[in-house]
Structure formats: structure tokens, C-alpha cells
Design a protein around this motif. Structure first.
Motif, mmCIF file in Angstrom:
data_model
loop_
_atom_site.group_PDB
_atom_site.id
_atom_site.type_symbol
_atom_site.label_atom_id
_atom_site.label_comp_id
_atom_site.label_asym_id
_atom_site.label_seq_id
_atom_site.Cartn_x
_atom_site.Cartn_y
_atom_site.Cartn_z
ATOM 1 N N ILE A 268 14.397 -47.739 32.841
ATOM 2 C CA ILE A 268 15.283 -48.220 31.769
ATOM 3 C C ILE A 268 16.441 -47.248 31.555
ATOM 4 C CG2 ILE A 268 15.428 -48.757 29.308
ATOM 5 C CD1 ILE A 268 12.475 -49.616 29.455
ATOM 6 N N LEU A 269 16.116 -45.939 31.550
ATOM 7 C CA LEU A 269 17.158 -44.930 31.353
ATOM 8 C C LEU A 269 18.170 -44.939 32.503
ATOM 9 C CD1 LEU A 269 14.994 -41.956 30.019
ATOM 10 C CD2 LEU A 269 16.662 -43.314 28.727
ATOM 11 N N GLU A 270 17.659 -45.139 33.720
ATOM 12 C CA GLU A 270 18.554 -45.211 34.883
ATOM 13 C C GLU A 270 19.480 -46.421 34.777
ATOM 14 O OE1 GLU A 270 18.379 -45.567 39.772
ATOM 15 O OE2 GLU A 270 16.520 -45.340 38.609
ATOM 16 N N ALA A 271 18.936 -47.552 34.336
ATOM 17 C CA ALA A 271 19.740 -48.768 34.168
ATOM 18 C C ALA A 271 20.806 -48.569 33.082
ATOM 19 C CB ALA A 271 18.842 -49.949 33.808
ATOM 20 N N ILE A 272 20.427 -47.895 31.996
ATOM 21 C CA ILE A 272 21.375 -47.632 30.897
ATOM 22 C C ILE A 272 22.497 -46.708 31.366
ATOM 23 C CG2 ILE A 272 21.628 -46.497 28.655
ATOM 24 C CD1 ILE A 272 18.807 -47.540 27.976
ATOM 25 N N GLU A 273 22.139 -45.699 32.170
ATOM 26 C CA GLU A 273 23.152 -44.769 32.684
ATOM 27 C C GLU A 273 24.171 -45.500 33.571
ATOM 28 O OE1 GLU A 273 23.478 -40.608 35.283
ATOM 29 O OE2 GLU A 273 21.513 -41.483 34.836
ATOM 30 N N LYS A 274 23.656 -46.363 34.446
ATOM 31 C CA LYS A 274 24.555 -47.141 35.307
ATOM 32 C C LYS A 274 25.442 -48.061 34.469
ATOM 33 C CE LYS A 274 21.642 -47.240 39.465
ATOM 34 N NZ LYS A 274 20.818 -48.106 40.356
ATOM 35 N N LEU A 275 24.834 -48.659 33.441
ATOM 36 C CA LEU A 275 25.579 -49.557 32.560
ATOM 37 C C LEU A 275 26.707 -48.807 31.846
ATOM 38 C CD1 LEU A 275 25.663 -52.458 31.400
ATOM 39 C CD2 LEU A 275 24.217 -51.623 29.538
ATOM 40 N N ASN A 276 26.431 -47.584 31.406
ATOM 41 C CA ASN A 276 27.456 -46.780 30.737
ATOM 42 C C ASN A 276 28.629 -46.480 31.663
ATOM 43 O OD1 ASN A 276 26.133 -46.653 28.276
ATOM 44 N ND2 ASN A 276 25.025 -44.770 28.785
ATOM 45 N N ILE A 277 28.334 -46.191 32.918
ATOM 46 C CA ILE A 277 29.394 -45.903 33.896
ATOM 47 C C ILE A 277 30.275 -47.133 34.092
ATOM 48 C CG2 ILE A 277 29.855 -45.386 36.327
ATOM 49 C CD1 ILE A 277 27.268 -43.668 36.283
ATOM 50 N N ILE A 278 29.632 -48.290 34.230
ATOM 51 C CA ILE A 278 30.376 -49.529 34.464
ATOM 52 C C ILE A 278 31.233 -49.904 33.254
ATOM 53 C CG2 ILE A 278 30.158 -52.027 34.856
ATOM 54 C CD1 ILE A 278 27.620 -51.361 36.502
ATOM 55 N N THR A 279 30.639 -49.808 32.057
ATOM 56 C CA THR A 279 31.406 -50.174 30.858
ATOM 57 C C THR A 279 32.564 -49.213 30.613
ATOM 58 O OG1 THR A 279 29.778 -48.979 29.504
ATOM 59 C CG2 THR A 279 29.522 -51.376 29.695
#
Length: 259
Positions: free
Chosen positions: A79-90
Motif C-alpha cells: 500500500i505504501l509503495e502504491a501511495i508513493e508512486k501515486l504521489n509521484i504521478i500526481t
């Protein structure tokens, strides 16, 4: 007699002022038309820029969703890895919005800006559209100077030159298409060149392309992009914009005096 001469002089002065005001008003109208024409192209660019990130955002959570549906345990690290990727994209999408907002804001005064930073901002806007057509963009930097002027107007000029090159490369089905931007200094000027391998400008005399409302075999073209580009560089930034045919394509040269 003297009174008559004075009246004639005052009348001539009034007419000159009137014609100058009319010319300025025409320039304002053409500039606004150029902005509106650019808006359509920019909306196309932003849709290209956002399509891939949106797909990536969707794919990030697909594995997690699948595990939840199948009743499998989802690790906190996933979940944390997915959130980190999401932050980069946003953040990327937010930066793109800032670039577009800056591009369409009105320049109220001349400012000092870094040329490479502005070009990087431009590339952020147009890169995905170029990649979609396999157009290679090369940037050759010999100097990284600062310029003094209207930075958003300058960006509009570069985007217009790049988009024109892109359109020609696509319409002529050029094999291994590329656009090259070069930045260097020459005497007391900063020089930016934009060249392509689309086969050159097939207009004679070549300066005709800078005339208002001139279009050449371009669908839905307004014919004001290059005219406004020349106006921005030569009137607003006291520089020169010239076009040549060189090697295998068109070659545009922007010269602006150092601050």
C-alpha cells in the motif's frame, strides 16, 4: 500663413497618431487570435500528457484490488509503495497544470528568466505529443544564459515553431523524424535555433511565411502563428527571427540581445 502651416502640422500629427493607434489595436487583436489558436493545440497537448499518468494510476491499484477481491492479505508495504508512486504521478500532473497556467497568464512586465528552465517547461508540455508520433527531440546547449523579456510570450514562440515542425513531419510521413533545438551565444546575442528534417519550407520568397494569415498546405491553420512569433521576438524582445532551408529541413533562428 504660419497659422495654416501649424494647423497642417497638427492635422498630420493627429493622423499619424491615429494610424499608430490603429496598428497597435490590430496587433492586439492578432495576438489574441494567436492565443486562442494556441489554446486548442495546448488542450490537445495536455490530454496527451495526462492520458499516460491516468493509465498508470489505474494500474497501480489493480493488483491490490485483485488481492482484496480474492480475499488475500495486502501487505502494508504494498500500500505504501502504491501511495508513493501515486504521489509521484500526481506531482507530475500538478507540474503540468502549472506549466499550462503560466503559459496562458498575461505577461505584465519584462522579467529576467533562465532560458533552459523555460525550455524544460516547454518540453514538459509538448513531449508526449512528440512521442506519440515517434518524433525525436534533441536539445543542444552550449550556453545556459538568462534573458530579459516576456517569458510566456517567448515560450509561445518556441512552442509554435516546434508544433509547426511536428505538423510537417507528420503530414509528410518523414522517416526517423526529429526536431533539434540549439542554444548558444554569438557576440552580444543569445541564439536559439529550431530545425527539423521535414524537407524544408516550400515557399518563395521564404519570408512570406511571416505574413499575417499566410498558410501553406496546413489544414485548420490560422496563419497567424509565425506572424505573431516574429512580432513577439522583434518588437517585444528587440531581437530577430529568421527562417532558412538548411540540410534536410527548415531552420529557424532566434537572436535576442543579451540583457
Amino acid at each position: 500663413m504660419r497659422q495654416t502651416k501649424l494647423e497642417d502640422f497638427l492635422e498630420l500629427e493627429r493622423r499619424i497618431k491615429e494610424e499608430v493607434d490603429k496598428s497597435r489595436e490590430k496587433d492586439k487583436i492578432l495576438f489574441q487570435q494567436a492565443k486562442l489558436a494556441s489554446l486548442g493545440e495546448m488542450l490537445g497537448n495536455i490530454s496527451h500528457q495526462w492520458r499516460q499518468p491516468l493509465m498508470e494510476m489505474n494500474s497501480i491499484f489493480l493488483p491490490i484490488e485483485a488481492k482484496i477481491i480474492l480475499g488475500k492479505k495486502v501487505k502494508n508495504s504494498e500500500i505504501l509503495e502504491a501511495i508513493e508512486k501515486l504521489n509521484i504521478i500526481t506531482k507530475f500532473m500538478s507540474d503540468t497544470i502549472d506549466d499550462f497556467r503560466d503559459f496562458f497568464s498575461n505577461d505584465k512586465e519584462k522579467i529576467k528568466f533562465n532560458l533552459l528552465e523555460q525550455i524544460n517547461s516547454i518540453v514538459n508540455i509538448i513531449s508526449t505529443g512528440l512521442k506519440a508520433h515517434n518524433i525525436k527531440l534533441d536539445i543542444l546547449i552550449k550556453k545556459n544564459p538568462n534573458l530579459f523579456g516576456y517569458k510566456n510570450e517567448f515560450s509561445q514562440v518556441l512552442i509554435n515553431l516546434i508544433n509547426n515542425a511536428k505538423d510537417e513531419l507528420i503530414s509528410r510521413n518523414i522517416e526517423d523524424p526529429y526536431i533539434k533545438i540549439s542554444i548558444f551565444e554569438e557576440d552580444e546575442s543569445v541564439v536559439v535555433t529550431v530545425e527539423d528534417n521535414a524537407g524544408g519550407i516550400k515557399v518563395n520568397p521564404i519570408d512570406t511565411i511571416f505574413e499575417p494569415f499566410f498558410t501553406y498546405q496546413k489544414q485548420n491553420g490560422s496563419g497567424i502563428g509565425l506572424f505573431m512569433s516574429k512580432l513577439i521576438i522583434e518588437k517585444n524582445m528587440e531581437g530577430k527571427l529568421k527562417a532558412y532551408n538548411k540540410n534536410s529541413g527548415a531552420f529557424f533562428e532566434i537572436k535576442i540581445p543579451k540583457e
